[in-house]
Motif scaffolding. Structure first.
Motif, PDB file in Angstrom:
ATOM      1  N   GLN A  44      36.428  37.356  36.704  1.00  0.00           N
ATOM      2  CA  GLN A  44      35.977  38.232  37.774  1.00  0.00           C
ATOM      3  C   GLN A  44      37.053  38.435  38.843  1.00  0.00           C
ATOM      4  OE1 GLN A  44      32.430  36.394  39.270  1.00  0.00           O
ATOM      5  NE2 GLN A  44      31.329  36.529  37.339  1.00  0.00           N
ATOM      6  N   TYR A  45      38.217  37.798  38.644  1.00  0.00           N
ATOM      7  CA  TYR A  45      39.227  37.795  39.697  1.00  0.00           C
ATOM      8  C   TYR A  45      40.542  38.410  39.233  1.00  0.00           C
ATOM      9  CZ  TYR A  45      36.107  34.620  42.137  1.00  0.00           C
ATOM     10  OH  TYR A  45      35.009  34.072  42.757  1.00  0.00           O
ATOM     11  N   PHE A  79      42.935  44.012  32.185  1.00  0.00           N
ATOM     12  CA  PHE A  79      43.690  43.235  33.159  1.00  0.00           C
ATOM     13  C   PHE A  79      45.180  43.405  32.856  1.00  0.00           C
ATOM     14  CE2 PHE A  79      39.582  41.392  33.712  1.00  0.00           C
ATOM     15  CZ  PHE A  79      39.571  40.848  34.987  1.00  0.00           C
ATOM     16  N   VAL A  80      45.909  43.931  33.823  1.00  0.00           N
ATOM     17  CA  VAL A  80      47.317  44.257  33.637  1.00  0.00           C
ATOM     18  C   VAL A  80      48.179  43.284  34.432  1.00  0.00           C
ATOM     19  CG1 VAL A  80      49.101  46.024  33.879  1.00  0.00           C
ATOM     20  CG2 VAL A  80      46.743  46.691  33.335  1.00  0.00           C
ATOM     21  N   ARG A  81      49.219  42.766  33.778  1.00  0.00           N
ATOM     22  CA  ARG A  81      50.184  41.873  34.418  1.00  0.00           C
ATOM     23  C   ARG A  81      51.407  42.694  34.827  1.00  0.00           C
ATOM     24  NH1 ARG A  81      53.846  37.286  31.536  1.00  0.00           N
ATOM     25  NH2 ARG A  81      53.631  35.572  33.027  1.00  0.00           N
ATOM     26  N   SER A  82      51.538  42.940  36.106  1.00  0.00           N
ATOM     27  CA  SER A  82      52.583  43.811  36.612  1.00  0.00           C
ATOM     28  C   SER A  82      53.739  42.988  37.172  1.00  0.00           C
ATOM     29  CB  SER A  82      52.023  44.713  37.715  1.00  0.00           C
ATOM     30  OG  SER A  82      53.038  45.519  38.280  1.00  0.00           O
ATOM     31  N   PRO A  83      54.971  43.163  36.657  1.00  0.00           N
ATOM     32  CA  PRO A  83      56.113  42.391  37.169  1.00  0.00           C
ATOM     33  C   PRO A  83      56.496  42.829  38.582  1.00  0.00           C
ATOM     34  CG  PRO A  83      56.860  44.049  35.610  1.00  0.00           C
ATOM     35  CD  PRO A  83      55.359  44.099  35.586  1.00  0.00           C
ATOM     36  N   VAL A  84      56.710  41.863  39.451  1.00  0.00           N
ATOM     37  CA  VAL A  84      57.060  42.137  40.850  1.00  0.00           C
ATOM     38  C   VAL A  84      58.508  41.765  41.134  1.00  0.00           C
ATOM     39  CG1 VAL A  84      56.523  41.592  43.253  1.00  0.00           C
ATOM     40  CG2 VAL A  84      54.671  41.813  41.574  1.00  0.00           C
ATOM     41  N   LYS A  85      58.915  40.558  40.712  1.00  0.00           N
ATOM     42  CA  LYS A  85      60.279  40.091  40.930  1.00  0.00           C
ATOM     43  C   LYS A  85      60.777  39.342  39.699  1.00  0.00           C
ATOM     44  CE  LYS A  85      60.270  39.539  45.979  1.00  0.00           C
ATOM     45  NZ  LYS A  85      60.509  38.582  47.095  1.00  0.00           N
ATOM     46  N   ALA A  86      62.097  39.371  39.505  1.00  0.00           N
ATOM     47  CA  ALA A  86      62.752  38.591  38.456  1.00  0.00           C
ATOM     48  C   ALA A  86      63.975  37.932  39.054  1.00  0.00           C
ATOM     49  CB  ALA A  86      63.140  39.483  37.277  1.00  0.00           C
ATOM     50  N   ASP A  87      63.969  36.595  39.101  1.00  0.00           N
ATOM     51  CA  ASP A  87      65.078  35.824  39.687  1.00  0.00           C
ATOM     52  C   ASP A  87      65.412  36.302  41.098  1.00  0.00           C
ATOM     53  OD1 ASP A  87      65.378  34.241  37.365  1.00  0.00           O
ATOM     54  OD2 ASP A  87      66.549  35.826  36.417  1.00  0.00           O
ATOM     55  N   LEU A 274      38.527  39.031  44.315  1.00  0.00           N
ATOM     56  CA  LEU A 274      37.569  39.590  43.373  1.00  0.00           C
ATOM     57  C   LEU A 274      38.122  40.888  42.801  1.00  0.00           C
ATOM     58  CD1 LEU A 274      34.068  39.043  45.005  1.00  0.00           C
ATOM     59  CD2 LEU A 274      34.799  38.261  42.758  1.00  0.00           C
ATOM     60  N   ALA A 275      38.029  41.021  41.484  1.00  0.00           N
ATOM     61  CA  ALA A 275      38.529  42.235  40.840  1.00  0.00           C
ATOM     62  C   ALA A 275      37.741  43.458  41.270  1.00  0.00           C
ATOM     63  CB  ALA A 275      38.472  42.075  39.321  1.00  0.00           C
ATOM     64  N   ASN A 276      36.471  43.265  41.564  1.00  0.00           N
ATOM     65  CA  ASN A 276      35.605  44.358  42.021  1.00  0.00           C
ATOM     66  C   ASN A 276      34.628  43.765  42.997  1.00  0.00           C
ATOM     67  OD1 ASN A 276      33.612  46.342  42.335  1.00  0.00           O
ATOM     68  ND2 ASN A 276      33.926  47.124  40.253  1.00  0.00           N
ATOM     69  N   THR A 278      31.878  44.566  43.840  1.00  0.00           N
ATOM     70  CA  THR A 278      30.481  44.644  43.425  1.00  0.00           C
ATOM     71  C   THR A 278      30.128  43.581  42.399  1.00  0.00           C
ATOM     72  OG1 THR A 278      30.950  46.223  41.648  1.00  0.00           O
ATOM     73  CG2 THR A 278      30.502  47.129  43.829  1.00  0.00           C
ATOM     74  N   VAL A 279      31.162  42.876  41.879  1.00  0.00           N
ATOM     75  CA  VAL A 279      30.908  41.824  40.893  1.00  0.00           C
ATOM     76  C   VAL A 279      30.313  40.610  41.608  1.00  0.00           C
ATOM     77  CG1 VAL A 279      31.947  40.227  39.250  1.00  0.00           C
ATOM     78  CG2 VAL A 279      32.733  42.607  39.362  1.00  0.00           C
ATOM     79  N   ARG A 280      29.254  40.095  41.076  1.00  0.00           N
ATOM     80  CA  ARG A 280      28.602  38.949  41.680  1.00  0.00           C
ATOM     81  C   ARG A 280      29.175  37.664  41.105  1.00  0.00           C
ATOM     82  NH1 ARG A 280      24.204  35.808  40.228  1.00  0.00           N
ATOM     83  NH2 ARG A 280      23.800  37.163  38.436  1.00  0.00           N
ATOM     84  N   VAL A 281      29.619  36.748  41.968  1.00  0.00           N
ATOM     85  CA  VAL A 281      30.100  35.441  41.520  1.00  0.00           C
ATOM     86  C   VAL A 281      28.892  34.563  41.237  1.00  0.00           C
ATOM     87  CG1 VAL A 281      31.453  33.423  42.131  1.00  0.00           C
ATOM     88  CG2 VAL A 281      32.162  35.682  42.936  1.00  0.00           C
ATOM     89  N   GLN A 282      28.749  34.138  39.986  1.00  0.00           N
ATOM     90  CA  GLN A 282      27.575  33.372  39.598  1.00  0.00           C
ATOM     91  C   GLN A 282      27.703  31.911  39.991  1.00  0.00           C
ATOM     92  OE1 GLN A 282      27.276  34.064  35.399  1.00  0.00           O
ATOM     93  NE2 GLN A 282      26.693  36.196  35.630  1.00  0.00           N
TER      94      GLN A 282
END
Length: 282
Positions: A44-45, A79-87, A274-276, A278-282
């Motif tokens: 959910q995150y 779910f996408v893993r986006s690169p921000v920095k390298a070294d 939270l990814a959204n 509106t998503v309820r954390v159970q």
């Protein structure tokens, strides 16, 4: 009288031991159920990730390494893993978008393969990475090793001696290959030890550590030998009552034809959101 007392003690000790093991098994069943609840919540995150690797030679000289940072977000349900920095260098917008597009295509292919086999959809990669040691409940294989303090909490240190940690996954169609794999899996189980630090009040694993004590049986030792392997994961509580992975660490030592090598691989997860909303954390 003495004879009757000795007989009673002889009967009582194994009964008491069996009762204690049964209590520990029941406790661990609840602990692993709580772990699986955390696993579902993790999906959910979104989060930030820091990944580092360093491999050293015999005299401590650096052979290879990197330090990378990523930001996770959702695009079209993936779910996408986006690169921000390298070294330490910020990734440019065009390069980052190309990496994101490649990631999405790989995840779509991965999801299609699972769907074709009648399996559930693909979970986010950071979920499967965080729970790389997906051990199942294993009755009778736990031992209470003591009580300790961890992160300011009273915890139980529990040792797990696995019998089926390395027996999951599809089998090979070739009988000889399958038998070889099964033999390696059985030996891996025998030499492995998992130590868990558990908050007994919350049935919550705060940390676990995996060790392979001896791997001399692995094939190919004439070319490469694994001399030691340790992996650990720490949990954190970014929100009240919500436990999520905080860090992963892997340490290894080995010997190649050119000499000995050692290395460390670390992942840090932080800034959960939270990814959204509106998503309820159970």
């Amino acid at each position: 009288m003495l004879t009757r007392l000795l007989v009673a003690l002889t009967l009582f000790v194994p009964i008491a031991a069996a009762s204690a093991q049964s209590d520990l098994d029941g406790f661990m069943a609840r602990v692993l159920a709580r772990r699986d609840e955390n696993w579902k919540k993790l999906q959910q995150y979104v989060l930030e990730e820091r990944e580092t690797l360093r491999v050293d030679g015999a005299v401590g000289s650096r052979l290879y390494g990197f330090a990378r940072e990523y930001s996770w977000f959702i695009r079209d349900g993936i779910f996408v893993r986006s690169p921000v920095k390298a070294d330490g260098v910020t990734i440019g917008d065009a390069e980052r978008r190309r990496a994101e597009d490649q990631w999405v295509r790989r995840e779509q292919r991965r999801d299609a393969r699972r769907t074709a086999r009648g399996l559930d959809g693909v979970e986010p990669r950071f979920v499967s990475s965080a729970y790389f040691l997906e051990f199942k409940f294993d009755m009778g294989q736990y031992a209470l090793a003591g009580r300790e303090q961890l992160d300011g909490r009273e915890v139980l240190r529990i040792e797990y001696y696995p019998t089926k940690l390395f027996t999951e996954g599809p089998t090979r169609p070739n009988r000889r290959v399958r038998e070889r794999d099964e033999d390696v899996q059985e030996k891996m189980n025998k030499v492995s030890l998992v130590t868990l630090w558990v908050d007994p009040a919350e049935h919550q694993i705060l940390q676990y550590e995996f060790r392979n004590i001896d791997m001399d049986f692995l094939p190919g030792r004439a070319f490469a030998r694994v001399d030691g392997l340790e992996a650990s994961m720490r949990m954190g509580q970014p929100f009240p009552g919500v436990w999520l992975p905080r860090s992963i660490g892997i340490r290894f030592e080995g010997t190649l034809a050119t000499g000995s090598v050692s290395g460390r691989y670390d992942i840090e997860y932080y800034d959960y959101k939270l990814a959204n909303v509106t998503v309820r954390v159970q």
